[in-house]
Design a protein around this motif. Structure first.
Motif, PDB file in Angstrom:
ATOM      1  N   ALA C 173     -70.546  18.704  43.581  1.00 43.69           N
ATOM      2  CA  ALA C 173     -69.591  19.710  43.135  1.00 43.69           C
ATOM      3  C   ALA C 173     -68.179  19.159  42.949  1.00 43.69           C
ATOM      4  CB  ALA C 173     -69.582  20.877  44.117  1.00 43.69           C
ATOM      5  N   LEU C 176     -67.691  17.767  39.536  1.00 46.33           N
ATOM      6  CA  LEU C 176     -67.565  18.807  38.522  1.00 46.33           C
ATOM      7  C   LEU C 176     -66.179  19.429  38.574  1.00 46.33           C
ATOM      8  CD1 LEU C 176     -68.742  20.832  36.473  1.00 46.33           C
ATOM      9  CD2 LEU C 176     -69.540  22.199  38.397  1.00 46.33           C
TER      10      LEU C 176
ATOM     11  N   LYS D 118     -66.260  34.878  36.514  1.00 46.96           N
ATOM     12  CA  LYS D 118     -66.554  34.720  35.091  1.00 46.96           C
ATOM     13  C   LYS D 118     -65.261  34.600  34.295  1.00 46.96           C
ATOM     14  CE  LYS D 118     -69.057  34.389  31.404  1.00 46.96           C
ATOM     15  NZ  LYS D 118     -69.552  35.562  30.668  1.00 46.96           N
ATOM     16  N   ALA D 177     -68.642  25.452  42.244  1.00 46.34           N
ATOM     17  CA  ALA D 177     -69.899  25.016  41.633  1.00 46.34           C
ATOM     18  C   ALA D 177     -71.002  26.040  41.852  1.00 46.34           C
ATOM     19  CB  ALA D 177     -70.305  23.661  42.206  1.00 46.34           C
ATOM     20  N   MET D 180     -70.643  29.176  39.798  1.00 40.40           N
ATOM     21  CA  MET D 180     -71.091  28.913  38.423  1.00 40.40           C
ATOM     22  C   MET D 180     -72.602  28.895  38.358  1.00 40.40           C
ATOM     23  SD  MET D 180     -68.618  26.007  36.902  1.00 40.40           S
ATOM     24  CE  MET D 180     -66.893  26.337  36.545  1.00 40.40           C
ATOM     25  N   TRP D 181     -73.155  28.200  39.278  1.00 49.99           N
ATOM     26  CA  TRP D 181     -74.607  28.070  39.303  1.00 49.99           C
ATOM     27  C   TRP D 181     -75.280  29.444  39.286  1.00 49.99           C
ATOM     28  CZ3 TRP D 181     -77.917  23.928  39.264  1.00 49.99           C
ATOM     29  CH2 TRP D 181     -79.253  24.199  39.567  1.00 49.99           C
ATOM     30  N   LEU D 184     -75.119  31.205  36.020  1.00 50.00           N
ATOM     31  CA  LEU D 184     -75.867  30.640  34.900  1.00 50.00           C
ATOM     32  C   LEU D 184     -77.369  30.641  35.123  1.00 50.00           C
ATOM     33  CD1 LEU D 184     -73.496  27.704  34.209  1.00 50.00           C
ATOM     34  CD2 LEU D 184     -74.049  29.559  32.640  1.00 50.00           C
ATOM     35  N   MET D 185     -77.751  30.245  36.300  1.00 51.88           N
ATOM     36  CA  MET D 185     -79.176  30.047  36.561  1.00 51.88           C
ATOM     37  C   MET D 185     -79.808  31.368  36.949  1.00 51.88           C
ATOM     38  SD  MET D 185     -79.870  26.906  36.030  1.00 51.88           S
ATOM     39  CE  MET D 185     -78.629  26.565  34.791  1.00 51.88           C
ATOM     40  N   ARG D 188     -83.459  31.623  38.112  1.00 53.03           N
ATOM     41  CA  ARG D 188     -83.923  31.054  39.371  1.00 53.03           C
ATOM     42  C   ARG D 188     -83.431  31.904  40.533  1.00 53.03           C
ATOM     43  NH1 ARG D 188     -83.210  24.617  39.191  1.00 53.03           N
ATOM     44  NH2 ARG D 188     -84.246  24.219  37.211  1.00 53.03           N
ATOM     45  N   LEU D 191     -78.525  30.903  44.636  1.00 49.69           N
ATOM     46  CA  LEU D 191     -78.111  30.194  45.844  1.00 49.69           C
ATOM     47  C   LEU D 191     -77.570  31.216  46.852  1.00 49.69           C
ATOM     48  CD1 LEU D 191     -76.214  27.162  44.303  1.00 49.69           C
ATOM     49  CD2 LEU D 191     -78.484  27.179  45.332  1.00 49.69           C
ATOM     50  N   ASP D 192     -77.877  30.969  48.087  1.00 52.85           N
ATOM     51  CA  ASP D 192     -77.308  31.811  49.133  1.00 52.85           C
ATOM     52  C   ASP D 192     -75.909  31.282  49.430  1.00 52.85           C
ATOM     53  OD1 ASP D 192     -76.431  32.873  51.529  1.00 52.85           O
ATOM     54  OD2 ASP D 192     -78.463  33.154  52.260  1.00 52.85           O
TER      55      ASP D 192
END
Lengths: 217, 217, 217, 217
Positions: C173, C176, D118, D177, D180-181, D184-185, D188, D191-192
């Motif tokens: 991260a 990035l 966002k 990060a 963002m993840w 976008l993802m 899936r 993420l917690d």
DNA sequence: CATGAATGAGGCTTCATTCAT
DNA sequence: TATGAATGAAGCCTCATTCAT
């Protein structure tokens, strides 16, 4: 809810005015588009010309219609109701054959005068691009005419005319053909549509009766 | 079959071969173009598709035709000679009415089978863009037919048919109309063109004679 | 298969030349487009500028790509393979930690130098418009990096690093973030990416070993 | 509710009412715009949708904002004050490490919940178009966070953490990060974020102490 | 003769912004 | 102040035609 006295109906008439203006502009656009489509066909029609003719900006067209196709659609649909508004009140008292002939004459004259015959042609030739439209349009134009013919053939009681109930096209086709002819053969003296129609009707149906009577009889 | 020797000795056969090849390619292009114009109309026809269908490169089209319009012109002119090649030898001995009816039937069937009726439609609807062409094309198609009708009407000696010498269209129009109908009303059972034609001829000309004979009286 | 001697194989090399030219032009367009997208984002990118920059006409773009989106897609996909081509041969003999760090350093430097970090940003922010693409792109970029991190964390045998096998993002991260930072904070002195990376790795992984060794000497 | 008498007598309360109404409308517009920008990005945002969502006419937007950019600017500035309103009163008595972690957690949760992450993305990717804005926005968001990190690193007295005073980004980057993840993802499992944050803090700062206590220490 | 890559004028359509009501 | 119809610049894309190979 109470009536406004001196300055009556603010919302109503104002909206009415707006709507009337919008409707007028919409009509102007459709008129311009009809002329353009008649003059150039669908593909060669230019929205820039339509807008200019209608006296609006190009973008304005899209406030009223979603696309060129939608505009074309509107032109066709707009033309539909005019096609068979009974041109003269049915006038009870006239013998059926006379009424029938008058009706056909009026339909022909109207098609010719309005330019909608050219629209029909365009739909015909571009029907590949507008499959549904072609059906709707032609049904709206032709079916009522067919019904008219069938009714007449049936009610006349003349055996010779029975085939017309199966093929009402036979009676109407010359009108279609002639209207096309006149539209295309602009370099020649135009066909006299009314006379030709009369001739055809006489040929198929027999001489007219009950009408003012031309020949001696 | 012999190899070209690089010296133009046998100009005749070699040129003949070349010409034949060129002519074949030209024919292939016209055939492809005809299919394309029939399928999409003039404006929506794509030269890329024509070239692909003809098996040549796009640029090659321009070795044979100056422009899209010229190609369209060639397609129309190419279709013309086929339209009135007498389909069966006049066969002397048949009575004129029978021969006449046969001729019309053949013309109709041919138009339908070849797809040239669609070409006619295109010319009609886009006549604004091809003024001269429309005249030529329709004259080439219609005038001979008109002459056929006039000849028959005159030679039959039947007074009732005299108007057909002035308006031969009256006899042919249903065929035009019906052919259009079948091209457009693809969702409905198609009109039986031969039967409809027969019906129309009987309606106008009277029952057929000399042929297998339908009714008696 | 034989080597080309003087002028052998007419079709092959000629086609090869054509193809090479086409490929070169395609590459030029992609390069121009990449610059344009990086500079203005997708929506504000102008195909006119892309064409001008690539030295072709606007229409030419459409010989190579179906649409602006397809061009964007091509730019992204074109950038993908470059992202993780191993920058230096793995060089056996270096201890894994050193190799690992080198690898990360190279990845960072490459992203920065190529401008592909900006492309990633665009994909991020416009992912609503390119849903599939976002996934593909990020997976292609991130998954390999994640795998690299996981491998290292596992093989290192250090218990403290176990969480990195679950959250490899934690190690990456900052790269990035820093790359974004430098792209945005153009008015400030840029972050020293390599040093920052080193700092981070040391913070998380512990001081480097095996490498030339820093200060002491 | 009283009629305005045309004389501005009670300017104060009336104006207050007016202002409140204006302010409410302004807020509605900004809220609608924020949703629109978050959903579509700047370039793809449609003022027509904003107006509809806010329940005003398109033209009305221009009574409150000069342009689309000005509206975007207002959205960003409007979001700023919310970002670092201390979510819970500092609560004296909690050990600094606990307070610090709570603060970060709250910041993350807030960004996520509000959708402002966002917005940040949009600013990032379209920073070419809004150079000044990007700086302002990011400084307003990041600088306070950086200061938080620096303060903590300094006051903790732990030598290992000294680099964080130079690169506070290192501690915060995973949150960026991860946010963002998750945005976008979407295909899936997300993420917690809290757990990941905890993991990262533990990795860098060591296990938490004073809180419910995991290990003993 | 043949190719097919390249061209570029011009069409349809969008949408931020304006203005008469 | 609010409206929403109108504007028009500008973008993407198409396709008949040309030309170097």
């Amino acid at each position: 809810m109470q009536e406004t006295t001196s300055e009556p109906e603010q919302a109503q008439p104002e909206a009415g005015l707006r709507d009337r203006k919008k409707e007028a502009k919409r009509a102007a656009i459709i008129a311009a588009a009809q002329a353009e489509f008649i003059a150039h066909g669908f593909a060669e029609a230019r929205l820039a010309r339509v807008a200019a003719q209608a006296g609006v900006a190009k973008g304005t067209l899209y406030l009223y219609f979603d696309s060129k196709e939608a505009l074309f659609d509107a032109v066709l649909r707009g033309a539909l109701p005019l096609i068979f508004a009974p041109p003269v009140a049915p006038d009870p008292g006239t013998p059926p054959q006379v009424a029938f002939r008058r009706r056909l004459r009026a339909a022909i004259a109207d098609m010719q005068a309005s330019g909608r015959d050219k629209l029909a042609l365009i739909v015909l030739s571009e029907s590949a691009q507008f499959p549904g439209l072609a059906r709707i349009y032609l049904e709206a134009i032709l079916e009522p005419l067919f019904e008219l013919v069938r009714d007449y053939a049936r009610s006349s009681g003349v055996a010779r005319l029975e085939p017309l109930t199966r093929y009402p096209q036979l009676l109407l086709a010359p009108m279609l053909a002639a209207t096309m002819w006149n539209r295309l053969m602009t370099e020649r003296p135009p066909l006299d549509l009314p006379e030709m129609l009369e001739t055809h009707l006489t040929l198929v149906l027999g001489p007219p009766e009950g009408e003012p009577a031309g020949v001696t009889g």
